[in-house]
Design a protein around this motif. Structure first.
Motif, PDB file in Angstrom:
ATOM      1  N   TYR A  33     -22.600 -22.283  32.483  1.00  0.00           N
ATOM      2  CA  TYR A  33     -23.293 -21.693  33.633  1.00  0.00           C
ATOM      3  C   TYR A  33     -23.004 -22.498  34.904  1.00  0.00           C
ATOM      4  N   GLY A  34     -23.021 -23.815  34.771  1.00  0.00           N
ATOM      5  CA  GLY A  34     -22.769 -24.663  35.936  1.00  0.00           C
ATOM      6  C   GLY A  34     -21.364 -24.522  36.475  1.00  0.00           C
ATOM      7  N   LEU A  35     -20.421 -24.234  35.599  1.00  0.00           N
ATOM      8  CA  LEU A  35     -19.022 -24.090  36.006  1.00  0.00           C
ATOM      9  C   LEU A  35     -18.667 -22.653  36.374  1.00  0.00           C
ATOM     10  N   GLY A  36     -19.607 -21.730  36.142  1.00  0.00           N
ATOM     11  CA  GLY A  36     -19.334 -20.327  36.423  1.00  0.00           C
ATOM     12  C   GLY A  36     -18.381 -19.703  35.425  1.00  0.00           C
ATOM     13  N   ILE A  37     -18.278 -20.306  34.230  1.00  0.00           N
ATOM     14  CA  ILE A  37     -17.403 -19.768  33.178  1.00  0.00           C
ATOM     15  C   ILE A  37     -18.265 -18.907  32.265  1.00  0.00           C
ATOM     16  N   LEU A  38     -18.416 -17.666  32.596  1.00  0.00           N
ATOM     17  CA  LEU A  38     -19.367 -16.805  31.904  1.00  0.00           C
ATOM     18  C   LEU A  38     -18.727 -15.774  30.993  1.00  0.00           C
ATOM     19  N   ASN A  39     -17.400 -15.729  30.964  1.00  0.00           N
ATOM     20  CA  ASN A  39     -16.733 -14.707  30.162  1.00  0.00           C
ATOM     21  C   ASN A  39     -15.409 -15.225  29.621  1.00  0.00           C
ATOM     22  N   ASN A  40     -15.060 -14.797  28.408  1.00  0.00           N
ATOM     23  CA  ASN A  40     -13.772 -15.118  27.789  1.00  0.00           C
ATOM     24  C   ASN A  40     -13.475 -16.614  27.788  1.00  0.00           C
ATOM     25  N   ALA A  41     -14.427 -17.399  27.283  1.00  0.00           N
ATOM     26  CA  ALA A  41     -14.246 -18.847  27.220  1.00  0.00           C
ATOM     27  C   ALA A  41     -15.018 -19.401  26.033  1.00  0.00           C
ATOM     28  N   LEU A  42     -14.598 -20.568  25.582  1.00  0.00           N
ATOM     29  CA  LEU A  42     -15.270 -21.250  24.488  1.00  0.00           C
ATOM     30  C   LEU A  42     -15.517 -22.696  24.906  1.00  0.00           C
ATOM     31  N   ILE A  43     -16.782 -23.051  25.050  1.00  0.00           N
ATOM     32  CA  ILE A  43     -17.162 -24.388  25.492  1.00  0.00           C
ATOM     33  C   ILE A  43     -17.367 -25.283  24.272  1.00  0.00           C
ATOM     34  N   VAL A  44     -16.797 -26.485  24.320  1.00  0.00           N
ATOM     35  CA  VAL A  44     -16.980 -27.474  23.256  1.00  0.00           C
ATOM     36  C   VAL A  44     -17.567 -28.732  23.895  1.00  0.00           C
ATOM     37  N   ASP A  45     -18.845 -28.957  23.648  1.00  0.00           N
ATOM     38  CA  ASP A  45     -19.567 -30.087  24.241  1.00  0.00           C
ATOM     39  C   ASP A  45     -19.646 -31.208  23.204  1.00  0.00           C
ATOM     40  N   ILE A  46     -18.855 -32.277  23.408  1.00  0.00           N
ATOM     41  CA  ILE A  46     -18.747 -33.362  22.437  1.00  0.00           C
ATOM     42  C   ILE A  46     -19.673 -34.506  22.854  1.00  0.00           C
ATOM     43  N   GLY A  47     -20.830 -34.569  22.225  1.00  0.00           N
ATOM     44  CA  GLY A  47     -21.783 -35.621  22.517  1.00  0.00           C
ATOM     45  C   GLY A  47     -21.717 -36.730  21.488  1.00  0.00           C
ATOM     46  N   ALA A  48     -22.727 -37.601  21.515  1.00  0.00           N
ATOM     47  CA  ALA A  48     -22.776 -38.694  20.543  1.00  0.00           C
ATOM     48  C   ALA A  48     -23.383 -38.227  19.222  1.00  0.00           C
ATOM     49  N   GLY A  49     -24.444 -37.400  19.305  1.00  0.00           N
ATOM     50  CA  GLY A  49     -25.131 -36.963  18.102  1.00  0.00           C
ATOM     51  C   GLY A  49     -24.618 -35.661  17.532  1.00  0.00           C
ATOM     52  N   THR A  50     -24.175 -34.746  18.395  1.00  0.00           N
ATOM     53  CA  THR A  50     -23.688 -33.442  17.938  1.00  0.00           C
ATOM     54  C   THR A  50     -22.497 -32.989  18.777  1.00  0.00           C
ATOM     55  N   VAL A  51     -21.709 -32.090  18.203  1.00  0.00           N
ATOM     56  CA  VAL A  51     -20.701 -31.324  18.941  1.00  0.00           C
ATOM     57  C   VAL A  51     -21.192 -29.888  18.945  1.00  0.00           C
ATOM     58  N   ASP A  52     -21.344 -29.315  20.137  1.00  0.00           N
ATOM     59  CA  ASP A  52     -21.886 -27.960  20.259  1.00  0.00           C
ATOM     60  C   ASP A  52     -20.832 -27.031  20.834  1.00  0.00           C
ATOM     61  N   LEU A  53     -20.633 -25.911  20.149  1.00  0.00           N
ATOM     62  CA  LEU A  53     -19.654 -24.921  20.567  1.00  0.00           C
ATOM     63  C   LEU A  53     -20.368 -23.632  20.955  1.00  0.00           C
ATOM     64  N   CYS A  54     -19.887 -23.001  22.017  1.00  0.00           N
ATOM     65  CA  CYS A  54     -20.510 -21.764  22.500  1.00  0.00           C
ATOM     66  C   CYS A  54     -19.430 -20.866  23.094  1.00  0.00           C
ATOM     67  N   ARG A  55     -19.355 -19.633  22.591  1.00  0.00           N
ATOM     68  CA  ARG A  55     -18.407 -18.695  23.177  1.00  0.00           C
ATOM     69  C   ARG A  55     -19.140 -17.844  24.218  1.00  0.00           C
ATOM     70  N   MET A  56     -18.478 -17.640  25.339  1.00  0.00           N
ATOM     71  CA  MET A  56     -19.045 -16.876  26.441  1.00  0.00           C
ATOM     72  C   MET A  56     -18.352 -15.528  26.538  1.00  0.00           C
ATOM     73  N   SER A  57     -19.175 -14.467  26.600  1.00  0.00           N
ATOM     74  CA  SER A  57     -18.606 -13.113  26.662  1.00  0.00           C
ATOM     75  C   SER A  57     -19.308 -12.263  27.709  1.00  0.00           C
ATOM     76  N   GLY A  58     -19.822 -12.903  28.766  1.00  0.00           N
ATOM     77  CA  GLY A  58     -20.429 -12.153  29.851  1.00  0.00           C
ATOM     78  C   GLY A  58     -21.896 -11.849  29.677  1.00  0.00           C
ATOM     79  N   VAL A  59     -22.499 -12.319  28.572  1.00  0.00           N
ATOM     80  CA  VAL A  59     -23.924 -12.125  28.332  1.00  0.00           C
ATOM     81  C   VAL A  59     -24.517 -13.450  27.838  1.00  0.00           C
ATOM     82  N   ILE A  60     -25.860 -13.512  27.777  1.00  0.00           N
ATOM     83  CA  ILE A  60     -26.496 -14.710  27.246  1.00  0.00           C
ATOM     84  C   ILE A  60     -26.088 -14.869  25.786  1.00  0.00           C
ATOM     85  N   PRO A  61     -25.526 -16.020  25.394  1.00  0.00           N
ATOM     86  CA  PRO A  61     -25.060 -16.184  24.018  1.00  0.00           C
ATOM     87  C   PRO A  61     -26.201 -16.152  23.010  1.00  0.00           C
ATOM     88  N   THR A  62     -25.921 -15.549  21.871  1.00  0.00           N
ATOM     89  CA  THR A  62     -26.887 -15.497  20.773  1.00  0.00           C
ATOM     90  C   THR A  62     -26.569 -16.622  19.787  1.00  0.00           C
TER      91      THR A  62
END
Length: 351
Positions: free
Chosen positions: A155-184
Motif C-alpha cells: 500500500y505504501g509503495l502503491g503496488i496494488l495489482n499484479n505483484a507479490l510482496i515478500v517481507d523478510i523479517g527476523a521472526g517471519t517471512v510474509d508473502l502477499c499477492r496483490m490483485s487490485g483488491v484487499i488480500p484475503t
C-alpha cells in the motif's frame, strides 16, 4: 476531529527492530529489546526501571533481557502454548516497548488529542493474535487498526495489482499477492524460517567449523548484519572472534553464505504456491513483479538467488527490492492510517 488534533502513525513491531513513522514528519526505530535491572546495584547503575533498544543491549549483563516478539511471539505464535503468567509477561514487555516507541514521536506533537495508528502483523496472524496486539495498545493509542505487514508495504509503495510482496523479517517471512483488491487469507503465506533462523544456522556452522571459537548468538547476529551476503563474488568475510580470550580473525565466508541461503527454498516454495493458485492468465504478471522488503531483503545477492531458484522451479522470475526496507512497512501503515475515512475510525471506536 480536526486534522491538526490527530496524530497518524504507522508502526512495524518487528522481532528485531520496531519502526514508527508519523505524519508530523518524525520517524525512527529501536531494537525490539527491553531490559529490566536485575537488582538494586544494576538499577543504581542505570538510574531507571526499564531500558530499551541499544542501551539495553550494551548493558545486558546487568539486565533481565526480553524480546517480546521473538519467534513470532504474540503476533503469530500459538498462544495456547503459553502459560497465563508467561503470556501476561510478554504482553507487559510489549506494552513497555510500544509506550516508549510512541513516546519518542508523541513529544513532537503535544497538541494532538487523538493518536491513531495502523500496526503491521504477520500475514496469517490469527484473530487472537490481532486481539492481543490491540489489547497491548490500550492506554497508549486512541484508535488502532491491525493490517498485514506485506499489504502495508504494498500500500505504501502503491503496488496494488499484479505483484507479490515478500517481507523478510527476523521472526517471519510474509508473502502477499496483490490483485487490485484487499488480500484475503488465500492470498498470503507466513513462513517461520526467517532472519532469526539464519542466525541460528550461522551459529551452529561457526561452532562446527571452528570449535575453538567462543561465540554467542548476539555476536553472530552482528556478523551477519555487517557482512550478510550470498554472492560468490567479492572478498572473503573475516570476523574478529575470541579464541581463549584473544580476538582472532576467523573466515566465516562459507558459513555465512550457507546460513543466508537456508531460507530461500521455503521462500520460493511460498512464491510457487501463491503463483500456482492464482488465475492462470495472470500468473506471469506475479512472477515478473516479486518485491522484497524487510531487513532480510538487504542481504547481498538475495534477489538474484531467488530469481535463480524461480528460474529452476517456475520457469523464470523477476525480483526487485524496496528502496527503504527498514521503513517500508511503517510508511505504508502511516499512509493507510491517513487514507482511512473519519467514519471508519468513528465506527471502530464504537466497537
Amino acid at each position: 476531529m480536526s486534522g491538526s488534533n490527530v496524530l497518524n502513525i504507522g508502526i512495524d513491531l518487528g522481532t528485531s527492530r520496531s519502526v514508527i513513522a508519523c505524519d508530523n514528519g518524525v520517524r525512527t526505530f529501536i531494537s525490539s529489546i527491553v531490559g529490566y535491572p536485575k537488582d538494586a546495584i544494576s538499577k543504581k547503575l542505570l538510574g531507571k526501571d526499564v531500558v530499551f533498544g541499544e542501551e539495553a543491549a550494551k548493558n545486558r549483563l546487568a539486565l533481565e533481557m526480553r524480546r517480546p516478539f521473538e519467534k513470532g511471539m504474540l503476533k503469530f505464535s500459538n498462544l495456547q502454548d503459553l502459560s497465563s503468567a508467561e503470556f501476561e509477561r510478554y504482553k507487559g514487555v510489549a506494552r513497555d516497548l510500544l509506550h516508549h516507541l510512541v513516546g519518542l514521536v508523541r513529544k513532537e506533537s503535544p497538541q494532538a488529542q487523538v493518536v491513531r495508528a495502523v500496526i503491521g502483523a504477520p500475514a496469517l496472524a490469527s484473530t487472537q493474535n490481532k486481539k492481543t496486539l490491540i489489547e497491548i495498545t490500550k492506554g497508549i493509542l486512541d484508535d488502532v487498526m491491525i493490517t498485514s505487514e506485506p499489504f502495508a508495504v504494498a500500500y505504501g509503495l502503491g503496488i496494488l495489482n499484479n505483484a507479490l510482496i515478500v517481507d523478510i523479517g527476523a521472526g517471519t517471512v510474509d508473502l502477499c499477492r496483490m490483485s487490485g483488491v484487499i488480500p484475503t487469507e488465500a492470498d498470503q503465506i507466513t513462513l517461520t524460517k526467517a532472519g532469526d533462523h539464519i542466525d541460528e544456522v550461522l551459529l551452529d556452522l561457526i561452532k562446527t567449523q571452528h570449535a575453538e571459537v567462543d561465540v554467542t548468538l548476539n555476536m553472530v547476529k552482528r556478523v551477519k548484519e555487517e557482512n550478510a551476503t550470498i554472492s560468490e563474488k567479492g572478498e572473503r568475510v573475516m570476523a574478529l572472534l575470541p579464541i581463549k580470550g584473544k580476538p582472532t580473525s576467523v573466515d566465516v565466508t562459507d558459513a555465512l553464505h550457507e546460513a543466508c541461503r537456508s531460507i530461500i527454498p521455503d521462500i520460493v516454495g511460498g512464491i510457487r504456491s501463491l503463483v500456482a493458485s492464482f488465475d492462470p492468465e495472470f500468473q506471469d504478471s506475479l512472477k515478473q513483479n516479486v518485491v522484497l522488503a524487510g531487513g532480510g531483503s538487504q542481504i547481498g545477492g538475495m534477489a538474484r538467488l531467488i530469481e535463480a531458484y524461480m528460474q529452476e522451479h517456475l520457469g523464470y522470475g523477476k525480483v526487485s527490492r524496496v528502496e527503504e526496507p527498514l521503513y517500508a512497512g511503517a510508511n505504508g501503515g502511516l499512509l493507510l492510517c491517513k487514507d482511512m475515512p473519519s467514519d471508519y475510525w468513528d465506527e471502530l471506536r464504537k466497537d
